[in-house]
Enzyme design. Structure first.
Site, PDB file in Angstrom:
ATOM      1  N   ARG A  55       0.837  -1.205   0.000  1.00  0.00           N
ATOM      2  CA  ARG A  55       0.000   0.000   0.000  1.00  0.00           C
ATOM      3  C   ARG A  55       0.872   1.256   0.000  1.00  0.00           C
ATOM      4  O   ARG A  55       0.448   2.326  -0.437  1.00  0.00           O
ATOM      5  CB  ARG A  55      -0.984  -0.039   1.176  1.00  0.00           C
ATOM      6  CG  ARG A  55      -1.993   1.047   1.148  1.00  0.00           C
ATOM      7  CD  ARG A  55      -3.382   0.649   1.693  1.00  0.00           C
ATOM      8  NE  ARG A  55      -3.372  -0.239   2.827  1.00  0.00           N
ATOM      9  CZ  ARG A  55      -3.011   0.109   4.073  1.00  0.00           C
ATOM     10  NH1 ARG A  55      -2.619   1.336   4.316  1.00  0.00           N
ATOM     11  NH2 ARG A  55      -3.056  -0.774   5.050  1.00  0.00           N
ATOM     12  N   TYR A 107     -14.517  17.000 -16.521  1.00  0.00           N
ATOM     13  CA  TYR A 107     -15.057  15.653 -16.409  1.00  0.00           C
ATOM     14  C   TYR A 107     -16.155  15.630 -15.337  1.00  0.00           C
ATOM     15  O   TYR A 107     -15.921  16.055 -14.206  1.00  0.00           O
ATOM     16  CB  TYR A 107     -13.920  14.692 -16.057  1.00  0.00           C
ATOM     17  CG  TYR A 107     -14.384  13.286 -15.848  1.00  0.00           C
ATOM     18  CD1 TYR A 107     -14.836  12.517 -16.913  1.00  0.00           C
ATOM     19  CD2 TYR A 107     -14.399  12.726 -14.579  1.00  0.00           C
ATOM     20  CE1 TYR A 107     -15.278  11.231 -16.709  1.00  0.00           C
ATOM     21  CE2 TYR A 107     -14.833  11.439 -14.376  1.00  0.00           C
ATOM     22  CZ  TYR A 107     -15.279  10.696 -15.445  1.00  0.00           C
ATOM     23  OH  TYR A 107     -15.723   9.420 -15.240  1.00  0.00           O
ATOM     24  N   ASP A 180      -5.976  18.461 -15.086  1.00  0.00           N
ATOM     25  CA  ASP A 180      -6.337  17.143 -15.606  1.00  0.00           C
ATOM     26  C   ASP A 180      -5.963  17.152 -17.088  1.00  0.00           C
ATOM     27  O   ASP A 180      -6.607  17.818 -17.910  1.00  0.00           O
ATOM     28  CB  ASP A 180      -7.835  16.886 -15.403  1.00  0.00           C
ATOM     29  CG  ASP A 180      -8.249  15.466 -15.822  1.00  0.00           C
ATOM     30  OD1 ASP A 180      -7.547  14.870 -16.665  1.00  0.00           O
ATOM     31  OD2 ASP A 180      -9.273  14.974 -15.322  1.00  0.00           O
ATOM     32  N   LYS A 205      -7.307   5.930 -19.970  1.00  0.00           N
ATOM     33  CA  LYS A 205      -7.556   6.460 -21.306  1.00  0.00           C
ATOM     34  C   LYS A 205      -6.298   6.339 -22.182  1.00  0.00           C
ATOM     35  O   LYS A 205      -5.828   5.245 -22.386  1.00  0.00           O
ATOM     36  CB  LYS A 205      -8.057   7.900 -21.189  1.00  0.00           C
ATOM     37  CG  LYS A 205      -9.133   8.098 -20.098  1.00  0.00           C
ATOM     38  CD  LYS A 205     -10.443   7.391 -20.409  1.00  0.00           C
ATOM     39  CE  LYS A 205     -11.418   7.385 -19.224  1.00  0.00           C
ATOM     40  NZ  LYS A 205     -11.747   8.706 -18.676  1.00  0.00           N
TER      41      LYS A 205
HETATM   42  C1  LIG Z   1     -12.285   9.190 -17.523  1.00  0.00           C
HETATM   43  C2  LIG Z   1     -11.820  10.449 -16.947  1.00  0.00           C
HETATM   44  C3  LIG Z   1     -11.641  10.589 -15.563  1.00  0.00           C
HETATM   45  C4  LIG Z   1     -11.962   9.476 -14.592  1.00  0.00           C
HETATM   46  O1  LIG Z   1     -11.095   8.408 -14.759  1.00  0.00           O
HETATM   47  P1  LIG Z   1     -11.458   6.873 -14.433  1.00  0.00           P
HETATM   48  O2  LIG Z   1     -10.226   6.159 -14.810  1.00  0.00           O
HETATM   49  O3  LIG Z   1     -12.663   6.506 -15.242  1.00  0.00           O
HETATM   50  O4  LIG Z   1     -11.763   6.804 -12.969  1.00  0.00           O
HETATM   51  C5  LIG Z   1     -11.130  11.789 -15.102  1.00  0.00           C
HETATM   52  N1  LIG Z   1     -10.853  12.809 -15.935  1.00  0.00           N
HETATM   53  C6  LIG Z   1     -11.018  12.707 -17.262  1.00  0.00           C
HETATM   54  C7  LIG Z   1     -10.670  13.855 -18.136  1.00  0.00           C
HETATM   55  C8  LIG Z   1     -11.505  11.533 -17.812  1.00  0.00           C
HETATM   56  O5  LIG Z   1     -11.696  11.441 -19.134  1.00  0.00           O
END
Ligand SMILES: *Cc1c(COP(=O)(O)O)cnc(C)c1O
Length: 385
Positions: A55, A107, A180, A205
């Site tokens: 962890r 998001y 982000d 992604k």
């Molecule tokens: C998909 C996404 C998230 C969340 O990510 P997960 O891996 O689905 O938890 C956060 N920010 C953006 C821009 C995203 O496209």
């Protein structure tokens, strides 16, 4: 792998070789997946290479973290169990009474978390319209605003925020800026070089790129701040850690990042230009189009492409958009993004009520297919209107 290796080589080299790590015992050029949850102490009772329990630190997770930190030009990275776990970690690390400035177009999951949990935890949340930094200036409160959260290009209309300008403004007010950068990837934008303090990715992604891993990551410009230390502690004591198999798959995926992303950008631009002239399309949102409001900033801030994400609006509302989407043959009708296969979705159906995404908007993630095939599918889809 050394700092010198990282300094000497270009990002695509670092990614292709996953930092060139070899397994010391076998010479394997692909490091093993370390599944151990616990690490033995020596006879002197010291930890072995600083590790005692997974962890805190696991070798497979640390390998992925080192690759991402190198690609982003950051001091340190932390992997998380998901993108949303990474996105929300900085907010968890703040204290009751702290102010946060959040861009309104982001998001939807982050907006939902802030509404459901952030307010009750005592965060003072002010929103600003992405792309209009005057508004950010109006809401920043010196000494009270601790964190500015933005996403660029931002879901689901790919609005661009000038990271360098936002960072300047935030720093003047004594706040930290987190970006982000899921849609940009380190291939196109390195927010830390533009002044950001923390970079966030849903590694589910583009970083992984094959729609088969859920993972998140934060990268910091400075690993010695109190906030970063609290984020580290949050990961240890709330426990949203990445599994070892996922960490391995993520590292494997990132090896081809610099081939995948340029191809996805190329396909997105071709598709966006095609849609932009289509009579059955009302609007196209893609930072690579010259008529896109944030195009000039995107030209400065994104190198080698404008991302693999675009959206378009069809004449009508929800029914028309769903009708178009339901005729997809080649595109998968699915949420998520950044994989090698092209996806599209009626975006509002995937979001919670906190967003004001138009009902006639279809979000597209372009993969690495032949763009003619993608356009042929869109052509037959749009012909049903
Ligand atoms: C998909 C996404 C998230 C969340 O990510 P997960 O891996 O689905 O938890 C956060 N920010 C953006 C821009 C995203 O496209």
């Amino acid at each position: 792998m050394t700092d010198d290796y990282i300094r000497r080589n270009a990002p695509e080299t670092l990614a292709a070789q996953a930092l060139g790590l070899e397994d010391a015992e076998t010479g394997a050029v692909v490091p093993p997946i370390h599944v151990a949850t616990t690490f033995a102490r020596g006879e002197d009772y010291e930890k072995t290479q600083g590790r005692s329990y997974i962890r805190d630190h696991g070798p497979s997770q640390q390998h992925a973290e080192q690759v991402i930190a190198a690609l982003e030009g950051g001091a340190e990275a932390l992997t998380f169990a998901s993108g949303i776990a990474a996105c929300t970690a900085p907010f968890h690390a703040l204290k009751s009474g702290d102010g946060v400035a959040v861009s309104r177009t982001i998001y939807h999951g982050v907006l939902t978390w802030l509404e459901v949990f952030g307010v009750e935890r005592g965060l003072h949340i002010d929103y600003f319209d992405t792309g209009d930094l005057e508004q950010l200036g109006d809401i920043l409160r010196h000494g009270r605003t601790k964190l500015v959260w933005l996403e660029t290009p931002a879901n689901p209309t790919w609005v661009i925020t000038d990271i360098a300008r936002a960072a300047e403004m935030a720093h003047e007010a004594g706040a930290v800026v987190a970006v982000d950068s899921t849609a940009a990837t380190p291939v196109l934008t390195r927010p830390i070089e533009l002044g950001a303090d923390i970079v966030c990715h849903s590694a589910t992604k583009f970083l992984n790129g094959h729609s088969d891993v859920i993972a998140g990551v934060l990268v910091t410009a400075d690993a010695t701040t109190e906030l970063w230390d609290r984020i580290r502690q949050h990961r240890i004591y709330a426990g949203p850690v990445l599994g070892s198999f996922e960490a391995y798959l993520l590292t494997r995926g990132m090896r081809t990042l610099f081939l995948r992303v340029p191809k996805q950008c190329e396909n997105a631009l071709i598709v966006a230009r095609y849609l932009d002239t289509h009579p059955n399309v009302e609007a196209v949102h893609y930072p690579g189009l010259q008529n896109f409001p944030g195009h000039e900033i995107a030209m400065r801030q994104m190198q080698g492409g404008f991302g693999g994400m675009l959206s378009f609006q069809v004449p009508g509302g929800r029914a028309e958009a769903i009708k178009v989407a339901s005729h997809a043959r080649l595109f998968k009708r699915a949420t998520s993004l950044g994989g090698v296969e092209s996806l599209l979705e009626h975006r509002k159906s995937s979001e919670s009520d906190v967003t004001d995404t138009p009902e006639n908007l279809i979000r597209v993630s372009t993969g690495i297919e032949n763009p003619d095939d993608l356009m042929a599918d869109l052509e037959q889809m749009l012909s049903v209107l």
